[in-house]
Enzyme design. Structure first.
Site: not given
Length: 390
Positions: A51, A148, A270, A329
């Protein structure tokens, strides 16, 4: 009239060699890891969980490699993943963990996919489908304490004893999932094992499955008929506090775009999260949190991460190089001051994780786990698949 020049004649474009981000997937290691887990599964058969695009490795190439290694049972999350995998695992049994929903029936039947039924609503719909289409296999997922997906134990036991259930309802597998399999000392494992045994006794003659990767390491009591190794076959840790015996499969690298010298007292990235205490050389690479290189690996300015305040690191030519400042990013800055002068240049590649920076170590620096690190690999990674020819 001048003839047009074919640009392809003038330039050779090797996508992998020129990519800003590269992911090398060792298919031999992948196959060997699956075979290792198959051996550890003892008398049980081992499936392969593919998956999430085979945990970020690519379901097409990984699925085919696992099929060639001997896997004949597979688990995917969605019907779309199952349809893709069918092309590479032609006669395998493919279970779809999210089950079947209205509008997906045709793809299940045309691609010979097995739905995993996890709720009363899915069960009712599946019964209706069988009344129209006739006999077809399914798997039954029972919740033994995870809370779940899965039928409640009482629902599963009542279904087993329901004499009115149609004969066409014929599950080929009863399964559950461990909540604490990665903690071998957790009492929850034994509680779930005992609950699952109640279910398997009610479905006598039907194959059963409880153990994913971590469950395999718990021993034969947890293996039943079919195990479901996932994270372990991709080379990451399955059990806390145990030396990982699996081979690394994925190596992620980012190209150095620029190397610059910055003076002591200046700040980096930053928020001025890092203030330099010495004259430093910095390598800026083409990877950021948009590529799955998580912001939480930054060297500072991440107030939610306390466990490893120093942040992540890369690897280049025998040297570990720390992340400098906040990851952004598209770009990450590494401090390469301690490397010999001119060893690293623009165009070189720094390993983000692989054989030298293990994926779980990179994940711990981000305050997460190898699962998330692998499945967060972005689309900008150019992939290369390698096979050991020996």
């Amino acid at each position: 009239m001048c003839a047009m020049t074919d640009i392809s004649d003038a330039f050779e474009d090797d996508h992998f060699e020129s990519a800003g981000l590269r992911l090398t997937v060792d298919l031999s290691a992948l196959a060997q890891n699956w075979q290792d887990m198959a051996r550890r599964s003892g008398k049980a058969r081992a499936s392969a969980v593919v998956k999430a695009d085979a945990y970020g490795m690519g379901i097409e190439d990984s699925g085919e490699a696992l099929y060639m290694a001997g896997a004949r049972d597979f688990f995917v999350a969605t019907v779309d993943e199952g349809v893709t995998l069918r092309l590479y695992a032609p006669d395998a049994r493919i279970f779809v963990l999210s089950g079947i929903w209205p509008g997906t029936e045709r793809r299940f039947f045309e691609n010979d996919l097995v739905p995993v039924i996890s709720s009363e609503e899915q069960l009712a719909f599946w019964m209706a489908v069988l009344s129209d289409y006739g006999d077809y296999p399914c798997a039954l997922h029972v919740d033994t304490g995870f809370n779940r997906l899965g039928l409640h134990i009482d629902e599963a036991l009542a279904l087993a004893d329901d004499v009115s259930r149609p004969a066409s309802f014929a599950p080929v597998l009863v399964m559950s999932h461990l909540a604490c399999g990665d903690d071998q000392l957790s009492p929850m494992n034994k509680q779930q094992l005992e609950s699952f045994r109640r279910v398997t006794a009610a479905y006598e003659g039907i194959e059963s499955s409880l153990a994913a990767s971590a469950g395999v390491f718990l021993g034969e009591n947890y293996h039943f008929d079919l195990t479901r190794p996932g994270i372990a076959i991709y080379g990451a840790e399955a059990v806390h506090g145990m030396k990982n015996p699996m081979r690394p499969v994925a190596t992620a690298e980012a190209r150095v775009i620029q190397v610059k010298t910055v003076r002591a007292g200046e700040s980096v990235s930053y928020g001025r999260a890092l203030k330099l205490t010495r004259d430093s050389r910095l390598a800026i690479v083409a990877a950021g949190y948009a590529d799955g290189y998580m912001r939480s690996q930054s060297s500072g300015g991440v107030p939610l991460r306390n466990a490893l305040p120093q942040g992540g690191q890369g690897f280049f030519e025998g040297y570990h190089v720390p992340v400098a400042g906040r990851i952004t990013m598209d770009l990450t800055i590494f401090d390469v001051t301690d490397l010999p002068e001119n060893l690293i240049r623009a165009g070189d590649y720094i390993e983000l994780f692989g054989k030298n920076i293990l994926v779980d170590d990179a994940a711990r620096a981000a305050g997460t786990i190898g699962y998330e690190m692998l499945t967060s690999i972005g689309l900008r990674h150019e992939r290369k698949y390698v096979v050991d020819e020996e």
